[in-house]
Design a protein around this motif. Sequence first.
Motif, PDB file in Angstrom:
ATOM      1  N   ALA A 146     -51.248 -56.479 -51.081  1.00  0.00           N
ATOM      2  CA  ALA A 146     -51.488 -56.137 -52.486  1.00  0.00           C
ATOM      3  C   ALA A 146     -50.851 -57.206 -53.348  1.00  0.00           C
ATOM      4  O   ALA A 146     -49.968 -57.927 -52.904  1.00  0.00           O
ATOM      5  N   PRO A 147     -51.293 -57.359 -54.605  1.00  0.00           N
ATOM      6  CA  PRO A 147     -50.712 -58.387 -55.476  1.00  0.00           C
ATOM      7  C   PRO A 147     -49.212 -58.200 -55.628  1.00  0.00           C
ATOM      8  O   PRO A 147     -48.703 -57.081 -55.587  1.00  0.00           O
ATOM      9  N   MET A 148     -48.498 -59.294 -55.816  1.00  0.00           N
ATOM     10  CA  MET A 148     -47.046 -59.262 -55.974  1.00  0.00           C
ATOM     11  C   MET A 148     -46.658 -58.309 -57.119  1.00  0.00           C
ATOM     12  O   MET A 148     -47.244 -58.342 -58.188  1.00  0.00           O
ATOM     13  N   ASN A 149     -45.699 -57.421 -56.807  1.00  0.00           N
ATOM     14  CA  ASN A 149     -45.147 -56.470 -57.776  1.00  0.00           C
ATOM     15  C   ASN A 149     -46.133 -55.378 -58.212  1.00  0.00           C
ATOM     16  O   ASN A 149     -45.899 -54.680 -59.189  1.00  0.00           O
ATOM     17  N   SER A 150     -47.253 -55.223 -57.485  1.00  0.00           N
ATOM     18  CA  SER A 150     -48.151 -54.124 -57.824  1.00  0.00           C
ATOM     19  C   SER A 150     -47.693 -52.874 -57.087  1.00  0.00           C
ATOM     20  O   SER A 150     -47.059 -52.936 -56.053  1.00  0.00           O
ATOM     21  N   VAL A 151     -48.017 -51.728 -57.636  1.00  0.00           N
ATOM     22  CA  VAL A 151     -47.581 -50.464 -57.050  1.00  0.00           C
ATOM     23  C   VAL A 151     -48.769 -49.813 -56.355  1.00  0.00           C
ATOM     24  O   VAL A 151     -49.836 -49.684 -56.917  1.00  0.00           O
ATOM     25  N   GLN A 152     -48.579 -49.417 -55.097  1.00  0.00           N
ATOM     26  CA  GLN A 152     -49.635 -48.774 -54.351  1.00  0.00           C
ATOM     27  C   GLN A 152     -48.998 -47.595 -53.617  1.00  0.00           C
ATOM     28  O   GLN A 152     -48.180 -47.774 -52.721  1.00  0.00           O
ATOM     29  N   ASN A 153     -49.368 -46.357 -54.010  1.00  0.00           N
ATOM     30  CA  ASN A 153     -48.674 -45.171 -53.527  1.00  0.00           C
ATOM     31  C   ASN A 153     -47.190 -45.307 -53.874  1.00  0.00           C
ATOM     32  O   ASN A 153     -46.832 -45.476 -55.017  1.00  0.00           O
ATOM     33  N   ASN A 154     -46.331 -45.235 -52.861  1.00  0.00           N
ATOM     34  CA  ASN A 154     -44.901 -45.380 -53.142  1.00  0.00           C
ATOM     35  C   ASN A 154     -44.375 -46.735 -52.696  1.00  0.00           C
ATOM     36  O   ASN A 154     -43.192 -46.907 -52.452  1.00  0.00           O
ATOM     37  N   PHE A 155     -45.264 -47.725 -52.565  1.00  0.00           N
ATOM     38  CA  PHE A 155     -44.866 -49.058 -52.150  1.00  0.00           C
ATOM     39  C   PHE A 155     -45.006 -50.041 -53.303  1.00  0.00           C
ATOM     40  O   PHE A 155     -45.983 -50.003 -54.054  1.00  0.00           O
ATOM     41  N   ARG A 156     -44.038 -50.904 -53.432  1.00  0.00           N
ATOM     42  CA  ARG A 156     -44.109 -52.002 -54.390  1.00  0.00           C
ATOM     43  C   ARG A 156     -44.021 -53.289 -53.580  1.00  0.00           C
ATOM     44  O   ARG A 156     -43.002 -53.568 -52.945  1.00  0.00           O
ATOM     45  N   VAL A 213     -33.438 -42.157 -57.052  1.00  0.00           N
ATOM     46  CA  VAL A 213     -32.209 -41.450 -57.412  1.00  0.00           C
ATOM     47  C   VAL A 213     -31.528 -40.919 -56.158  1.00  0.00           C
ATOM     48  O   VAL A 213     -32.167 -40.277 -55.324  1.00  0.00           O
ATOM     49  N   SER A 214     -30.236 -41.224 -56.016  1.00  0.00           N
ATOM     50  CA  SER A 214     -29.433 -40.745 -54.878  1.00  0.00           C
ATOM     51  C   SER A 214     -30.057 -41.106 -53.537  1.00  0.00           C
ATOM     52  O   SER A 214     -30.042 -40.322 -52.596  1.00  0.00           O
ATOM     53  N   GLY A 215     -30.646 -42.295 -53.481  1.00  0.00           N
ATOM     54  CA  GLY A 215     -31.217 -42.746 -52.217  1.00  0.00           C
ATOM     55  C   GLY A 215     -32.421 -41.957 -51.767  1.00  0.00           C
ATOM     56  O   GLY A 215     -32.661 -41.801 -50.574  1.00  0.00           O
ATOM     57  N   SER A 216     -33.199 -41.426 -52.711  1.00  0.00           N
ATOM     58  CA  SER A 216     -34.346 -40.581 -52.366  1.00  0.00           C
ATOM     59  C   SER A 216     -35.512 -41.359 -51.791  1.00  0.00           C
ATOM     60  O   SER A 216     -36.426 -40.792 -51.215  1.00  0.00           O
ATOM     61  N   CYS A 217     -35.508 -42.658 -51.973  1.00  0.00           N
ATOM     62  CA  CYS A 217     -36.579 -43.541 -51.468  1.00  0.00           C
ATOM     63  C   CYS A 217     -37.937 -43.146 -52.055  1.00  0.00           C
ATOM     64  O   CYS A 217     -38.947 -43.104 -51.368  1.00  0.00           O
ATOM     65  N   SER A 218     -37.956 -42.822 -53.346  1.00  0.00           N
ATOM     66  CA  SER A 218     -39.209 -42.500 -54.008  1.00  0.00           C
ATOM     67  C   SER A 218     -40.075 -43.734 -54.228  1.00  0.00           C
ATOM     68  O   SER A 218     -41.270 -43.628 -54.491  1.00  0.00           O
ATOM     69  N   MET A 219     -39.468 -44.916 -54.094  1.00  0.00           N
ATOM     70  CA  MET A 219     -40.202 -46.174 -54.233  1.00  0.00           C
ATOM     71  C   MET A 219     -39.642 -47.176 -53.233  1.00  0.00           C
ATOM     72  O   MET A 219     -38.443 -47.189 -52.959  1.00  0.00           O
ATOM     73  N   LYS A 220     -40.512 -47.978 -52.671  1.00  0.00           N
ATOM     74  CA  LYS A 220     -40.097 -49.011 -51.718  1.00  0.00           C
ATOM     75  C   LYS A 220     -40.558 -50.380 -52.205  1.00  0.00           C
ATOM     76  O   LYS A 220     -41.670 -50.517 -52.705  1.00  0.00           O
ATOM     77  N   THR A 221     -39.692 -51.370 -52.052  1.00  0.00           N
ATOM     78  CA  THR A 221     -40.087 -52.762 -52.253  1.00  0.00           C
ATOM     79  C   THR A 221     -40.230 -53.382 -50.866  1.00  0.00           C
ATOM     80  O   THR A 221     -39.292 -53.342 -50.066  1.00  0.00           O
ATOM     81  N   CYS A 222     -41.403 -53.936 -50.569  1.00  0.00           N
ATOM     82  CA  CYS A 222     -41.693 -54.442 -49.226  1.00  0.00           C
ATOM     83  C   CYS A 222     -42.057 -55.925 -49.263  1.00  0.00           C
ATOM     84  O   CYS A 222     -42.656 -56.407 -50.229  1.00  0.00           O
ATOM     85  N   TRP A 223     -41.717 -56.633 -48.216  1.00  0.00           N
ATOM     86  CA  TRP A 223     -42.037 -58.038 -48.088  1.00  0.00           C
ATOM     87  C   TRP A 223     -42.118 -58.388 -46.599  1.00  0.00           C
ATOM     88  O   TRP A 223     -41.745 -57.597 -45.740  1.00  0.00           O
ATOM     89  N   LYS A 224     -42.619 -59.572 -46.310  1.00  0.00           N
ATOM     90  CA  LYS A 224     -42.785 -60.033 -44.927  1.00  0.00           C
ATOM     91  C   LYS A 224     -41.604 -60.902 -44.538  1.00  0.00           C
ATOM     92  O   LYS A 224     -41.234 -61.831 -45.258  1.00  0.00           O
ATOM     93  N   LYS A 225     -41.042 -60.631 -43.367  1.00  0.00           N
ATOM     94  CA  LYS A 225     -39.868 -61.370 -42.907  1.00  0.00           C
ATOM     95  C   LYS A 225     -39.975 -61.626 -41.404  1.00  0.00           C
ATOM     96  O   LYS A 225     -40.435 -60.773 -40.647  1.00  0.00           O
ATOM     97  N   LEU A 226     -39.565 -62.820 -40.977  1.00  0.00           N
ATOM     98  CA  LEU A 226     -39.544 -63.139 -39.555  1.00  0.00           C
ATOM     99  C   LEU A 226     -38.436 -62.359 -38.857  1.00  0.00           C
ATOM    100  O   LEU A 226     -37.346 -62.169 -39.412  1.00  0.00           O
ATOM    101  N   SER A 227     -38.699 -61.900 -37.638  1.00  0.00           N
ATOM    102  CA  SER A 227     -37.671 -61.230 -36.851  1.00  0.00           C
ATOM    103  C   SER A 227     -36.576 -62.220 -36.483  1.00  0.00           C
ATOM    104  O   SER A 227     -36.766 -63.443 -36.571  1.00  0.00           O
ATOM    105  N   ASP A 228     -35.430 -61.702 -36.073  1.00  0.00           N
ATOM    106  CA  ASP A 228     -34.338 -62.555 -35.614  1.00  0.00           C
ATOM    107  C   ASP A 228     -34.857 -63.542 -34.572  1.00  0.00           C
ATOM    108  O   ASP A 228     -35.716 -63.190 -33.739  1.00  0.00           O
TER     109      ASP A 228
END
Length: 345
Positions: A146-156, A213-228
Amino acid sequence: MYLWMFYIASITLSSIVCDDVTNGEQYISKHTVMAVFSPMIRSPGPCKYFPATRKQKHQCGKDYFLAEAIKEARTLAVTHCEQQFAYDRWNCSIETRGKRNIFKKLYRETAFVHALTAAAMTYSISRACAEGRMLRCKCGGDSLRAPMNSVQNNFRYGGCNDNIKHGKRATRAFLELKKSDGDEVSELLRHDSEVGIEVVASTMKEKCKCHGVSGSCSMKTCWKKLSDFNTTAVILRQKYHEAIRKPPSNRASRREAPLIKRPKRKKENEYSTLYYMETSPTFCAVTRGRRCLHPENCSTLCCGRGYETMVVKQIEKCKCRFKDGRCCQVICDYCLRYEDRYFCK
């Protein structure tokens, strides 16, 4: 000991690689990889840490921080190689016997270090881009759904992706991985390097950070990262054991019959197997004084020469507990422990 063992080899390498490629040198990637697994010597020019060709110096000159990324790749490759083969006869030394080394012929080990070095360079450059440590690249965004910083369901979809696309491109350019007009050795070196690059790319995973709020995880920011990078090293070790031998063809027919004939198949499977040409040496000449894991391991590692047992006294923390039986200060006693260690004769 490791550094001094290959000091002479690295000096010889310096005189070879510093010459221009027009002097008949065909295998740029081979000399670069050999330099990675030789002692680090400060070299003149923008690449700093090992002898480079004119093209490589030009690349380092265009992006000053490329040399630092390659230095990090060097550390990654050597460290993880030694960890993976710590108790094998071959423990990532380039020496086989006397003045011989694994780059004289294309052994299984030669294939592995080419793949590992290309993988380490791809990894380091991709991470350096995402961290803003290079001038000619930035965050990678091509793999986002999805486009950078767009909101889709509970994912950003945001954050900063590891720039694997630039990492691949820069590594291929630096190692000069290009078609070799049917020359068997350079084609195999190129192929094995590509295997390493593709293994790194396959470890790209989605990472998410919760918000709310209080770690409810109502929204997530996601990105791609290489594993160790250890994940890549483990995969490449498995490919090392599964490598396929391609015996060299007759000299007269080398340019008429390229070694690897690739039928049409899915692109992702093109670089899945390591290839080598010569049966590996025993490496018995370089195992003297090496530490064994246990007596059974010694029988293989020491090539039948036997081993010596050394009793080592160690002082370590023991009987750790909470002070006064309450959280959270921990106190420990110190205990004496004796450990048997085994070394090849």
